[in-house]
Write a protein that holds these residues in place. Structure first.
Motif, PDB file in Angstrom:
ATOM      1  N   MET A  55       9.508  -9.907   1.486  1.00 54.96           N
ATOM      2  CA  MET A  55       9.298  -9.882   0.047  1.00 54.96           C
ATOM      3  C   MET A  55       8.160 -10.787  -0.401  1.00 54.96           C
ATOM      4  O   MET A  55       7.624 -10.613  -1.492  1.00 54.96           O
ATOM      5  CB  MET A  55      10.587 -10.290  -0.686  1.00 54.96           C
ATOM      6  CG  MET A  55      11.692  -9.251  -0.622  1.00 54.96           C
ATOM      7  SD  MET A  55      13.313  -9.883  -1.192  1.00 54.96           S
ATOM      8  CE  MET A  55      12.940 -10.371  -2.872  1.00 54.96           C
ATOM      9  N   MET A  58       4.994  -9.832  -2.586  1.00 55.40           N
ATOM     10  CA  MET A  58       5.255  -8.585  -3.293  1.00 55.40           C
ATOM     11  C   MET A  58       5.286  -8.790  -4.796  1.00 55.40           C
ATOM     12  O   MET A  58       5.614  -9.867  -5.286  1.00 55.40           O
ATOM     13  CB  MET A  58       6.620  -8.000  -2.882  1.00 55.40           C
ATOM     14  CG  MET A  58       6.661  -7.222  -1.620  1.00 55.40           C
ATOM     15  SD  MET A  58       8.287  -6.425  -1.433  1.00 55.40           S
ATOM     16  CE  MET A  58       8.010  -5.532   0.090  1.00 55.40           C
ATOM     17  N   ASP A  59       4.967  -7.740  -5.536  1.00 59.30           N
ATOM     18  CA  ASP A  59       5.267  -7.688  -6.958  1.00 59.30           C
ATOM     19  C   ASP A  59       6.785  -7.816  -7.117  1.00 59.30           C
ATOM     20  O   ASP A  59       7.551  -7.325  -6.284  1.00 59.30           O
ATOM     21  CB  ASP A  59       4.784  -6.344  -7.516  1.00 59.30           C
ATOM     22  CG  ASP A  59       5.249  -6.105  -8.926  1.00 59.30           C
ATOM     23  OD1 ASP A  59       6.328  -5.484  -9.080  1.00 59.30           O
ATOM     24  OD2 ASP A  59       4.559  -6.517  -9.861  1.00 59.30           O
ATOM     25  N   MET A  61       8.931  -6.425  -9.042  1.00 56.36           N
ATOM     26  CA  MET A  61       9.663  -5.165  -9.145  1.00 56.36           C
ATOM     27  C   MET A  61       9.820  -4.523  -7.765  1.00 56.36           C
ATOM     28  O   MET A  61      10.869  -3.952  -7.450  1.00 56.36           O
ATOM     29  CB  MET A  61       8.965  -4.202 -10.099  1.00 56.36           C
ATOM     30  CG  MET A  61       9.062  -4.588 -11.563  1.00 56.36           C
ATOM     31  SD  MET A  61      10.773  -4.561 -12.164  1.00 56.36           S
ATOM     32  CE  MET A  61      10.502  -4.901 -13.916  1.00 56.36           C
ATOM     33  N   ASP A  62       8.798  -4.636  -6.934  1.00 54.21           N
ATOM     34  CA  ASP A  62       8.900  -4.110  -5.577  1.00 54.21           C
ATOM     35  C   ASP A  62       9.915  -4.917  -4.771  1.00 54.21           C
ATOM     36  O   ASP A  62      10.654  -4.366  -3.941  1.00 54.21           O
ATOM     37  CB  ASP A  62       7.543  -4.140  -4.878  1.00 54.21           C
ATOM     38  CG  ASP A  62       6.588  -3.097  -5.431  1.00 54.21           C
ATOM     39  OD1 ASP A  62       7.068  -2.075  -5.963  1.00 54.21           O
ATOM     40  OD2 ASP A  62       5.362  -3.310  -5.346  1.00 54.21           O
ATOM     41  N   ALA A  63       9.965  -6.213  -5.040  1.00 52.94           N
ATOM     42  CA  ALA A  63      10.959  -7.056  -4.376  1.00 52.94           C
ATOM     43  C   ALA A  63      12.370  -6.626  -4.766  1.00 52.94           C
ATOM     44  O   ALA A  63      13.275  -6.568  -3.922  1.00 52.94           O
ATOM     45  CB  ALA A  63      10.728  -8.520  -4.739  1.00 52.94           C
ATOM     46  N   ARG A  65      13.209  -3.641  -5.662  1.00 55.34           N
ATOM     47  CA  ARG A  65      13.467  -2.317  -5.074  1.00 55.34           C
ATOM     48  C   ARG A  65      14.042  -2.407  -3.658  1.00 55.34           C
ATOM     49  O   ARG A  65      14.875  -1.590  -3.269  1.00 55.34           O
ATOM     50  CB  ARG A  65      12.172  -1.502  -5.023  1.00 55.34           C
ATOM     51  CG  ARG A  65      11.638  -1.048  -6.357  1.00 55.34           C
ATOM     52  CD  ARG A  65      10.347  -0.271  -6.141  1.00 55.34           C
ATOM     53  NE  ARG A  65       9.481  -0.297  -7.306  1.00 55.34           N
ATOM     54  CZ  ARG A  65       9.613   0.474  -8.368  1.00 55.34           C
ATOM     55  NH1 ARG A  65      10.587   1.335  -8.413  1.00 55.34           N
ATOM     56  NH2 ARG A  65       8.766   0.379  -9.381  1.00 55.34           N
ATOM     57  N   ILE A  66      13.566  -3.379  -2.874  1.00 56.69           N
ATOM     58  CA  ILE A  66      14.014  -3.441  -1.483  1.00 56.69           C
ATOM     59  C   ILE A  66      15.234  -4.347  -1.300  1.00 56.69           C
ATOM     60  O   ILE A  66      15.822  -4.368  -0.221  1.00 56.69           O
ATOM     61  CB  ILE A  66      12.880  -3.901  -0.537  1.00 56.69           C
ATOM     62  CG1 ILE A  66      12.543  -5.377  -0.741  1.00 56.69           C
ATOM     63  CG2 ILE A  66      11.647  -3.021  -0.696  1.00 56.69           C
ATOM     64  CD1 ILE A  66      11.641  -5.936   0.349  1.00 56.69           C
ATOM     65  N   ASN A 119      10.833  -0.422 -17.056  1.00 52.12           N
ATOM     66  CA  ASN A 119      11.470  -0.978 -15.869  1.00 52.12           C
ATOM     67  C   ASN A 119      11.966  -2.395 -16.126  1.00 52.12           C
ATOM     68  O   ASN A 119      12.642  -2.972 -15.275  1.00 52.12           O
ATOM     69  CB  ASN A 119      10.506  -0.987 -14.681  1.00 52.12           C
ATOM     70  CG  ASN A 119      10.364   0.389 -14.037  1.00 52.12           C
ATOM     71  OD1 ASN A 119      11.108   1.315 -14.354  1.00 52.12           O
ATOM     72  ND2 ASN A 119       9.399   0.519 -13.143  1.00 52.12           N
ATOM     73  N   HIS A 150      16.762   2.049  -7.797  1.00 50.92           N
ATOM     74  CA  HIS A 150      16.223   3.363  -7.439  1.00 50.92           C
ATOM     75  C   HIS A 150      15.997   4.230  -8.678  1.00 50.92           C
ATOM     76  O   HIS A 150      15.298   5.241  -8.607  1.00 50.92           O
ATOM     77  CB  HIS A 150      17.179   4.084  -6.475  1.00 50.92           C
ATOM     78  CG  HIS A 150      18.531   4.364  -7.051  1.00 50.92           C
ATOM     79  ND1 HIS A 150      19.506   3.398  -7.160  1.00 50.92           N
ATOM     80  CD2 HIS A 150      19.075   5.508  -7.560  1.00 50.92           C
ATOM     81  CE1 HIS A 150      20.592   3.927  -7.691  1.00 50.92           C
ATOM     82  NE2 HIS A 150      20.356   5.205  -7.955  1.00 50.92           N
ATOM     83  N   SER A 179       0.644   1.971 -15.754  1.00 53.81           N
ATOM     84  CA  SER A 179       0.721   1.975 -14.294  1.00 53.81           C
ATOM     85  C   SER A 179       0.821   3.389 -13.745  1.00 53.81           C
ATOM     86  O   SER A 179       1.240   4.321 -14.447  1.00 53.81           O
ATOM     87  CB  SER A 179       1.932   1.157 -13.819  1.00 53.81           C
ATOM     88  OG  SER A 179       3.133   1.834 -14.142  1.00 53.81           O
ATOM     89  N   SER A 181       2.953   4.357 -11.645  1.00 55.46           N
ATOM     90  CA  SER A 181       4.364   4.755 -11.614  1.00 55.46           C
ATOM     91  C   SER A 181       4.799   5.379 -12.941  1.00 55.46           C
ATOM     92  O   SER A 181       5.671   6.253 -12.961  1.00 55.46           O
ATOM     93  CB  SER A 181       5.260   3.562 -11.273  1.00 55.46           C
ATOM     94  OG  SER A 181       5.197   2.564 -12.266  1.00 55.46           O
TER      95      SER A 181
END
Length: 231
Positions: A55, A58-59, A61-63, A65-66, A119, A150, A179, A181
């Motif tokens: 992580m 990472m951004d 939000m990406d953190a 997500r995972i 988000n 998700h 963005s 996304s």
């Protein structure tokens, strides 16, 4: 003068959806996003040191997500920490994005339904809108589904929820976002999108992603909405 793409994107639009961070305000203007991301890494380290290393950098939000990869307890802790950070951030975020208030006002005055689709958490969106007396301009707020990353954009989930609540067909809704996304979520929902290029290089990335139009200021959106009532 509004571009052809912008005119086409809003002419038949009944529902205008605004992404929050960017088009409406700079959420982390007062608290650096990098600090928020680092704090999520610290939380994850207590549950899964290996994933926390992944992580890093990472951004945030990406953190998020995972984080489910470390289990439900880790996801809950990371989500709760992010919510805490968002609520602190909107208190020091400053004024709305230039042109944002005018765009919200124009969207409502034109006879269109207005929603925030983000988000970010609905709680932080609502807090910011209340602090700036913007609640009356927004009919719906659809934020991040807690503990279900998700469902965040680029998933179309939040757009479809907003459209259903407003009683508007997704095909007659347009999302304004900064963005890729956002654009991808709009496409997945069969909605239109207007890319807000608030940083250098975003014009190309938003257009390449498939945005129906790209603007460099929210004032451009306000002007276009003011000139074209819904039909």
């Amino acid at each position: 003068m509004a571009s052809k793409g912008l005119i086409e994107a809003i002419t038949t639009t009944q529902g205008v959806f605004f992404d929050f961070d960017g088009p409406v305000c700079e959420v982390f203007a007062g608290i650096p996003a990098s600090e928020v991301a680092a704090s999520l890494v610290d939380v994850m380290r207590e549950f899964n040191p290996t994933l926390s290393e992944e992580m890093e950098g990472m951004d945030f939000m990406d953190a998020l997500r995972i984080s489910p990869r470390a289990g439900s307890d880790a996801l809950s802790a990371v989500e709760d920490r992010l919510l805490e950070a968002e609520m602190a951030a909107v208190k020091v975020a400053g004024e709305p994005t230039p042109g944002a208030v005018a765009s919200l006002e124009a969207a409502k005055a034109s006879g269109r339904s207005v929603a925030i689709v983000s988000n970010n958490s609905a709680e932080c969106v609502r807090d910011f809108l209340a602090r700036h007396d913007l609640i009356p301009l927004v009919q719906e707020i659809v934020g991040r589904s807690a503990y279900k990353p998700h469902r965040m954009k680029p998933s179309p989930y939040s757009l479809l929820v907003a459209a259903a609540r407003l009683g508007v067909s997704p095909e007659r809704c347009t999302l304004v976002g900064d963005s890729v996304s956002d654009v991808e979520a709009a496409i997945a929902a069969a909605a239109k999108s207007i890319g807000y290029a608030n940083r250098a290089g975003k014009n190309q990335s938003l257009a390449k992603a498939g945005a129906n139009a790209v603007i460099e200021s929210m004032d451009a959106l306000a002007d276009a909405l003011s000139e074209r009532p819904v039909r």
